[in-house]
Design a protein around this motif. Sequence first.
Motif, PDB file in Angstrom:
ATOM      1  N   SER A  47      17.617  -8.038 -10.525  1.00  0.00           N
ATOM      2  CA  SER A  47      17.343  -7.278 -11.747  1.00  0.00           C
ATOM      3  C   SER A  47      16.658  -8.154 -12.788  1.00  0.00           C
ATOM      4  O   SER A  47      15.762  -7.698 -13.508  1.00  0.00           O
ATOM      5  CB  SER A  47      18.647  -6.717 -12.335  1.00  0.00           C
ATOM      6  OG  SER A  47      19.229  -5.778 -11.461  1.00  0.00           O
ATOM      7  N   LYS A  50      12.987  -8.418 -11.964  1.00  0.00           N
ATOM      8  CA  LYS A  50      12.283  -7.193 -12.358  1.00  0.00           C
ATOM      9  C   LYS A  50      12.076  -7.140 -13.869  1.00  0.00           C
ATOM     10  O   LYS A  50      11.004  -6.758 -14.345  1.00  0.00           O
ATOM     11  CB  LYS A  50      13.067  -5.964 -11.901  1.00  0.00           C
ATOM     12  CG  LYS A  50      13.108  -5.781 -10.391  1.00  0.00           C
ATOM     13  CD  LYS A  50      13.989  -4.596 -10.007  1.00  0.00           C
ATOM     14  CE  LYS A  50      14.046  -4.416  -8.505  1.00  0.00           C
ATOM     15  NZ  LYS A  50      14.952  -3.313  -8.097  1.00  0.00           N
ATOM     16  N   GLY A  76      16.743   0.310 -12.248  1.00  0.00           N
ATOM     17  CA  GLY A  76      18.176   0.043 -12.186  1.00  0.00           C
ATOM     18  C   GLY A  76      18.674  -1.001 -13.175  1.00  0.00           C
ATOM     19  O   GLY A  76      19.838  -1.421 -13.111  1.00  0.00           O
ATOM     20  N   TRP A  79      20.109   0.182 -19.421  1.00  0.00           N
ATOM     21  CA  TRP A  79      19.205   0.653 -20.472  1.00  0.00           C
ATOM     22  C   TRP A  79      19.254  -0.219 -21.710  1.00  0.00           C
ATOM     23  O   TRP A  79      18.222  -0.478 -22.346  1.00  0.00           O
ATOM     24  CB  TRP A  79      19.535   2.105 -20.836  1.00  0.00           C
ATOM     25  CG  TRP A  79      20.872   2.301 -21.491  1.00  0.00           C
ATOM     26  CD1 TRP A  79      22.054   2.580 -20.865  1.00  0.00           C
ATOM     27  CD2 TRP A  79      21.169   2.213 -22.890  1.00  0.00           C
ATOM     28  NE1 TRP A  79      23.071   2.686 -21.780  1.00  0.00           N
ATOM     29  CE2 TRP A  79      22.561   2.464 -23.036  1.00  0.00           C
ATOM     30  CE3 TRP A  79      20.401   1.963 -24.026  1.00  0.00           C
ATOM     31  CZ2 TRP A  79      23.194   2.453 -24.275  1.00  0.00           C
ATOM     32  CZ3 TRP A  79      21.034   1.946 -25.263  1.00  0.00           C
ATOM     33  CH2 TRP A  79      22.406   2.197 -25.387  1.00  0.00           C
TER      34      TRP A  79
END
Length: 238
Positions: A47, A50, A76, A79
């Motif tokens: 993550s 990304k 994923g 937020w």
Amino acid sequence: MTAGETEEKSYFFQVSRAGKILFNFILPFIVAGLYFFITYLILPYESFEKLMGLMVINLIPPAGKESIIPLGIAFGIPWWVVASSTMMMDICGAIFMALNFDLALKIPVLGGWIKGVMKGGENFFESHKWLEKLSEVGLVLFVVVPFQGSGGIGGTLVGRMMGLSKLKVLASISLGAFIGSFSIALGVVYFIDIFRFDPVLAAVLLSALMLVIASLYLLRERHRKRLREGLRKKRKFL
């Protein structure tokens, strides 16, 4: 004061000035580095990779928080992490421009881009004079609205044109970046929840939103065209 003392004082002044310039230049990178080090600690490595990729894309126009945040959530990434990251990018950009404006203006490519953004800011406030009268609030709204050049760097340049102090510019941009980033992130999360329970309603809402965005874009372009024509006529008259 002897000549030697004068020379020594001049030397220390130059060293102090050079140190200040260096500190101003690296400060935003230190702030960004500390923030992303924290995200590295709290996110799974995949993550985090990304997220860093999205932040790099965020630096390339016309990408912005309005496209990066939905992508990050779709990948994923939590937020609130995506929203915080785009907010920090705006804040660090504002710190860099507030402390290094004269230096940045001398860099060939960046200097030309800065002049273009300042021109865009002038046109924006020329067509929205009521925002300029609101001072700090106007700058906050300028940063909140997701269009090219309205982030931390563009906001700093506009704040400079408005005659605001560095502290007021940074405070306004921080607030605008927070409102803009978290509003988009919460909107995306809310839309995903609607889609899970009622895909038809979500599709209708998305279509309506796209229609509103397209209408606003067309109205804005039409208004900008009229403004450009008005400025050309004004220049010819002068």
